[in-house]
Design a protein around this motif. Structure first.
Motif, short mmCIF file in Angstrom:
data_model
loop_
_atom_site.label_atom_id
_atom_site.label_comp_id
_atom_site.label_asym_id
_atom_site.label_seq_id
_atom_site.Cartn_x
_atom_site.Cartn_y
_atom_site.Cartn_z
N ASP A 85 -33.93 -18.56 -49.32
CA ASP A 85 -32.91 -18.21 -50.04
C ASP A 85 -33.22 -18.85 -51.22
N LYS A 86 -33.61 -18.08 -52.47
CA LYS A 86 -33.68 -18.75 -53.75
C LYS A 86 -34.58 -19.76 -53.74
N LYS A 87 -34.16 -20.93 -53.68
CA LYS A 87 -35.36 -22.06 -53.68
C LYS A 87 -34.98 -22.91 -52.48
N ALA A 88 -34.72 -22.46 -51.52
CA ALA A 88 -34.55 -23.33 -50.21
C ALA A 88 -34.97 -22.55 -49.03
N LYS A 90 -33.65 -23.20 -44.99
CA LYS A 90 -33.01 -24.35 -44.23
C LYS A 90 -32.89 -23.97 -42.98
N SER A 114 -35.16 -28.69 -43.65
CA SER A 114 -34.66 -27.87 -44.65
C SER A 114 -35.34 -28.23 -45.93
N TRP A 115 -36.00 -27.24 -46.57
CA TRP A 115 -36.68 -27.52 -47.74
C TRP A 115 -36.06 -26.83 -48.94
N TYR A 116 -35.95 -27.88 -49.97
CA TYR A 116 -35.57 -27.45 -51.21
C TYR A 116 -36.74 -27.55 -52.29
N MET A 118 -38.40 -26.90 -56.25
CA MET A 118 -38.24 -27.17 -57.61
C MET A 118 -39.35 -26.94 -58.37
N VAL A 126 -41.96 -29.19 -53.62
CA VAL A 126 -40.88 -29.61 -52.72
C VAL A 126 -40.05 -30.47 -53.49
N ARG A 128 -36.98 -31.69 -52.39
CA ARG A 128 -36.20 -32.56 -51.31
C ARG A 128 -36.52 -31.69 -49.80
N GLU A 130 -35.58 -32.14 -45.83
CA GLU A 130 -34.37 -32.94 -44.87
C GLU A 130 -35.01 -32.74 -43.60
#
Length: 183
Positions: A85-88, A90, A114-116, A118, A126, A128, A130
């Motif tokens: 979802d866009k840049k994540a 979850k 859960s990957w974020y 950048m 990556v 962030r 979680e």
């Protein structure tokens, strides 16, 4: 961010983590990335937060491989394209299998990533991660090669389907919660 880039980073993460390749693992994260842990069971420990790609690759997995061997981690039913979802990404389910060096017990864990993602320079990495550890079970397998056989039947490392051969979990009452999580 596209699904192919995300899939590549996720595969590199598992490759670096499971195969003790700190440089590969470090390359997945931004220079100032955070890994945040939410650990439910009390039989495994990681700090609450690790910051920085170098620190993540050193702290998170250096001591880990001193305690465990035969580590293989899997993404369960993970269609990266539908999860992105866009840049994540979850609530991506994961499963880890390993052997405790000290006791030779089999250890199986499960939870969520859960990957974020950048941008860092011209790269996407990556920023962030979680990690939720829902369950971590330690038990003495009845068969000598139980873990090796399980891992060799999971052919598309690090991707597995909940339809893959997890029937062997049913033999161990200790794995009931993980078996339900996977299915």
């Amino acid at each position: 961010m596209n699904a192919n880039n995300a899939r590549f980073l996720l595969e590199q993460y598992m490759n670096g983590k499971d195969n003790v390749k700190p440089n590969v693992l470090e390359s997945v994260f931004t220079k100032h990335a955070d890994v945040v842990f939410d650990i439910k069971p009390n039989n495994i420990y990681f700090p609450d937060v690790l910051t920085g790609a170098k620190n993540i690759s050193t702290e998170m997995f250096g001591e880990f491989h001193d305690k465990f061997k035969d580590v293989k981690s899997y993404y369960v039913d993970s269609d990266v394209e539908s999860l992105l979802d866009k840049k994540a990404i979850k609530q991506q389910r994961w499963l880890v299998t390993m052997t405790e060096r000290e006791t030779s017990n089999t250890r199986i864990g499960a939870g969520y990533y859960s990957w974020y993602f950048m941008e860092e320079g011209t790269d996407i990495k990556v920023g962030r991660l979680e990690i939720t550890i829902l369950e971590m079970v330690s038990f003495a397998a009845e068969e000598d090669n139980w873990l090796t056989n399980l891992q060799s039947n999971l052919l598309d490392y690090p991707w597995v389907s909940s339809c893959d051969p997890f029937k062997t979990f049913e033999r161990y009452s200790e794995l009931e919660t993980i078996d339900r999580f996977i299915k």
